[in-house]
Design a protein around this motif. Structure first.
Motif, short mmCIF file in Angstrom:
data_model
loop_
_atom_site.label_atom_id
_atom_site.label_comp_id
_atom_site.label_asym_id
_atom_site.label_seq_id
_atom_site.Cartn_x
_atom_site.Cartn_y
_atom_site.Cartn_z
N LEU A 61 0.85 -1.20 0.00
CA LEU A 61 0.00 0.00 0.00
C LEU A 61 0.88 1.24 0.00
CD1 LEU A 61 -2.67 -1.12 2.64
CD2 LEU A 61 -2.96 -1.01 0.15
N ASP A 62 0.35 2.33 -0.55
CA ASP A 62 1.13 3.57 -0.65
C ASP A 62 0.78 4.55 0.46
OD1 ASP A 62 -1.37 4.38 -1.36
OD2 ASP A 62 -0.86 5.02 -3.40
N ARG A 63 0.09 4.05 1.49
CA ARG A 63 -0.25 4.89 2.65
C ARG A 63 0.05 4.06 3.90
NH1 ARG A 63 -4.04 2.98 -0.60
NH2 ARG A 63 -5.70 1.65 0.17
N PRO A 64 0.15 4.70 5.06
CA PRO A 64 0.48 3.94 6.27
C PRO A 64 -0.45 2.74 6.44
CG PRO A 64 0.57 6.28 6.73
CD PRO A 64 0.02 6.14 5.34
N PHE A 65 0.12 1.60 6.79
CA PHE A 65 -0.67 0.37 6.90
C PHE A 65 -0.06 -0.52 7.96
CE2 PHE A 65 2.74 -0.59 3.97
CZ PHE A 65 3.11 -1.89 4.29
N ALA A 66 -0.70 -1.65 8.22
CA ALA A 66 -0.17 -2.62 9.19
C ALA A 66 0.16 -3.93 8.49
CB ALA A 66 -1.19 -2.88 10.29
N TRP A 67 1.37 -4.46 8.78
CA TRP A 67 1.65 -5.86 8.45
C TRP A 67 0.94 -6.68 9.51
CZ3 TRP A 67 3.85 -6.87 3.96
CH2 TRP A 67 4.74 -5.95 3.38
N VAL A 68 0.25 -7.72 9.12
CA VAL A 68 -0.49 -8.51 10.11
C VAL A 68 -0.31 -10.00 9.86
CG1 VAL A 68 -2.26 -6.73 10.36
CG2 VAL A 68 -2.64 -8.63 8.76
N LEU A 69 -0.51 -10.78 10.92
CA LEU A 69 -0.82 -12.19 10.78
C LEU A 69 -2.31 -12.30 11.03
CD1 LEU A 69 2.19 -13.94 12.55
CD2 LEU A 69 1.67 -13.86 10.10
N VAL A 70 -3.03 -12.85 10.04
CA VAL A 70 -4.48 -12.96 10.15
C VAL A 70 -4.87 -14.43 10.09
CG1 VAL A 70 -4.73 -12.47 7.66
CG2 VAL A 70 -6.71 -12.26 9.18
N ARG A 71 -5.65 -14.87 11.13
CA ARG A 71 -6.15 -16.25 11.15
C ARG A 71 -7.59 -16.22 10.63
NH1 ARG A 71 -5.56 -17.54 16.30
NH2 ARG A 71 -7.77 -17.20 16.78
N LEU A 72 -7.76 -16.75 9.43
CA LEU A 72 -9.06 -16.68 8.78
C LEU A 72 -10.04 -17.66 9.43
CD1 LEU A 72 -7.76 -16.41 5.11
CD2 LEU A 72 -8.75 -14.59 6.51
N ASP A 73 -11.32 -17.37 9.31
CA ASP A 73 -12.35 -18.24 9.87
C ASP A 73 -12.25 -19.62 9.23
OD1 ASP A 73 -13.17 -16.00 11.24
OD2 ASP A 73 -14.78 -15.50 9.84
N GLY A 74 -12.11 -20.63 10.05
CA GLY A 74 -11.97 -22.00 9.55
C GLY A 74 -10.53 -22.44 9.47
N ALA A 75 -9.59 -21.51 9.66
CA ALA A 75 -8.17 -21.85 9.58
C ALA A 75 -7.59 -22.03 10.98
CB ALA A 75 -7.39 -20.77 8.85
N THR A 76 -6.53 -22.84 11.07
CA THR A 76 -5.83 -23.03 12.34
C THR A 76 -4.61 -22.13 12.43
OG1 THR A 76 -6.45 -25.35 12.09
CG2 THR A 76 -4.92 -24.81 13.87
N THR A 77 -4.02 -21.82 11.27
CA THR A 77 -2.81 -21.01 11.24
C THR A 77 -3.14 -19.61 10.74
OG1 THR A 77 -2.28 -21.68 8.99
CG2 THR A 77 -1.41 -23.06 10.76
N ALA A 78 -2.21 -18.69 10.99
CA ALA A 78 -2.39 -17.31 10.53
C ALA A 78 -1.47 -17.05 9.35
CB ALA A 78 -2.06 -16.33 11.66
N MET A 79 -1.93 -16.22 8.40
CA MET A 79 -1.10 -15.89 7.25
C MET A 79 -0.71 -14.42 7.26
SD MET A 79 -3.70 -16.02 4.00
CE MET A 79 -3.44 -14.56 3.01
N LEU A 80 0.42 -14.14 6.62
CA LEU A 80 0.93 -12.77 6.55
C LEU A 80 0.18 -11.99 5.49
CD1 LEU A 80 3.16 -10.72 7.41
CD2 LEU A 80 4.51 -11.60 5.49
N HIS A 81 -0.30 -10.82 5.86
CA HIS A 81 -0.88 -9.91 4.87
C HIS A 81 -0.83 -8.49 5.44
CE1 HIS A 81 -2.90 -9.01 1.14
NE2 HIS A 81 -2.80 -10.29 0.80
N VAL A 82 -1.60 -7.59 4.86
CA VAL A 82 -1.60 -6.22 5.35
C VAL A 82 -3.04 -5.77 5.64
CG1 VAL A 82 0.50 -5.56 4.12
CG2 VAL A 82 -1.72 -5.22 3.02
N VAL A 83 -3.16 -4.83 6.56
CA VAL A 83 -4.46 -4.23 6.87
C VAL A 83 -4.41 -2.74 6.58
CG1 VAL A 83 -6.04 -3.60 8.75
CG2 VAL A 83 -5.20 -5.95 8.56
N ASP A 84 -5.38 -2.29 5.81
CA ASP A 84 -5.54 -0.86 5.52
C ASP A 84 -6.51 -0.30 6.56
OD1 ASP A 84 -5.56 1.63 4.41
OD2 ASP A 84 -6.73 1.08 2.64
N ALA A 85 -5.96 0.15 7.68
CA ALA A 85 -6.81 0.56 8.80
C ALA A 85 -6.98 2.07 8.88
CB ALA A 85 -6.20 0.05 10.11
N GLY A 86 -6.23 2.81 8.06
CA GLY A 86 -6.32 4.26 8.10
C GLY A 86 -5.40 4.88 9.13
N SER A 87 -5.44 4.36 10.36
CA SER A 87 -4.57 4.93 11.39
C SER A 87 -4.17 3.86 12.38
CB SER A 87 -5.28 6.07 12.12
OG SER A 87 -6.23 5.54 13.03
#
Lengths: 156, 175
Positions: free
Chosen positions: A93-119
């Protein structure tokens, strides 16, 4: 010669690698292209059913072959995160963002992605987020086919 | 394990499964030539090879790196070298590779410029690859003057200069 006369020039090295992705990652990437997130069914050391996302060819704990791939949810929980206040060139992303580990519904493990949270204030461990996809015509089978995740309330 | 194809086929877009992933790597460097190489390149832009002499052993290095690898002292004394030199050793390139810009076979040689005490790599053209030999006398062929710049690309290649081959004894210490 003054120091100001010392010559400088751009020097660019490029390696145009193309990787073969194999049957499991290939199926995961095919799923992303088609707007679905797939995980691999497995069992932990105690025999309890697990779902590994992104799927691996072997269970990372038991080393056993994984089972069938299954579709998991497109929303999940942020398990941990790191704020990127000044995005670098080529980051997702070209604006401030968060690197996250996100555990999706139905998953046991978390995957690396980004969250565009605004602040930064909008980020917290345990928050729910949901995938924001690129338009289908732009998806090619790579993890960036999910443009980012966004706080669930912001993308009802 | 079961075939993951069964699930990706159901409800998929019907396009072929993804089997390859482009993962290009790009490294953006800013190269700083340093004082000695900058002086060398300023010389190239004027059609000259400028080396530097070691004040201790008096050997002349080209392109200069700013210090003598034997004595460990700075080489500050500039020396203009000849446009001609001697092939000390060479390689005939017969293998095509990605990005190759010269028609094979071609000759890549170590060239000892007259007045220098170290050879550098150069391309030899204007003779069949089978005719190159150690001791061959060559000269630099430059681009037209208005195309000289701060780059070794100002020198197109080296070619035989017509002089008799140099005696082995004159370059054997540079192999």
């Amino acid at each position: 010669m003054a120091d100001s006369e010392v010559l400088r020039a751009p020097h660019v090295l490029e390696y145009p690698y193309v990787r073969s992705v194999g049957p499991v990652i290939g199926a995961f990437l095919t799923g992303l292209r088609d707007g679905r997130i797939l995980g691999a069914q497995s069992r932990d050391a105690q025999g309890k059913a697990t779902v590994i996302v992104p799927p691996t060819e072997y269970d990372p704990v038991t080393s056993a072959d994984v089972g069938a791939l299954v579709e998991v949810g497109q929303s999940g929980v942020v398990t941990t995160w790191s704020w990127a206040p000044e995005p670098k060139k080529d980051q997702p992303l070209d604006r401030p963002f968060a690197w996250v580990l996100v555990r999706l519904d139905g998953a046991t493990t978390a995957m690396l992605h980004v969250v565009d949270a605004g602040s930064l204030d909008a980020m917290s461990s345990g928050m729910r987020v949901t995938a924001r996809w690129r338009p289908a015509a732009e998806r090619v089978g790579r993890v960036q086919d999910i443009e980012c995740f966004v706080p669930e309330a912001a993308n009802p | 394990m079961s075939d993951p194809g069964t699930i990706t086929d159901s409800g998929s877009s019907g396009e072929a499964p993804v089997t390859m992933l482009a993962t290009p790597i790009r490294l953006d460097y800013q190269y700083t030539a340093g004082l000695s190489q900058s002086r060398f390149l300023q010389g190239i832009a004027q059609g000259k090879f400028i080396g530097q002499r070691c004040p201790a052993c008096h050997k002349v290095y080209v392109p200069p790196r700013g210090s003598c690898p034997t004595d460990g002292v700075a080489t500050t004394d500039p020396v203009e070298l000849s446009n001609s030199g001697t092939v000390t050793t060479y390689c005939v390139v017969n293998v095509p590779f990605q990005g190759q810009s010269i028609e094979i076979p071609y000759i890549c040689a170590q060239i000892l410029l007259d007045g220098a005490n170290i050879a550098f790599m150069g391309l030899i053209q204007e003779l069949p690859a089978t005719d190159v030999r150690m001791g061959m006398r060559v000269e630099a062929v430059w681009l037209p003057k208005d195309q000289w710049g701060l780059t070794m690309a100002s020198v197109k290649y080296f070619r035989p200069n017509g002089e008799p081959d140099a005696d082995y004894e004159t370059f054997k210490e540079y192999l």
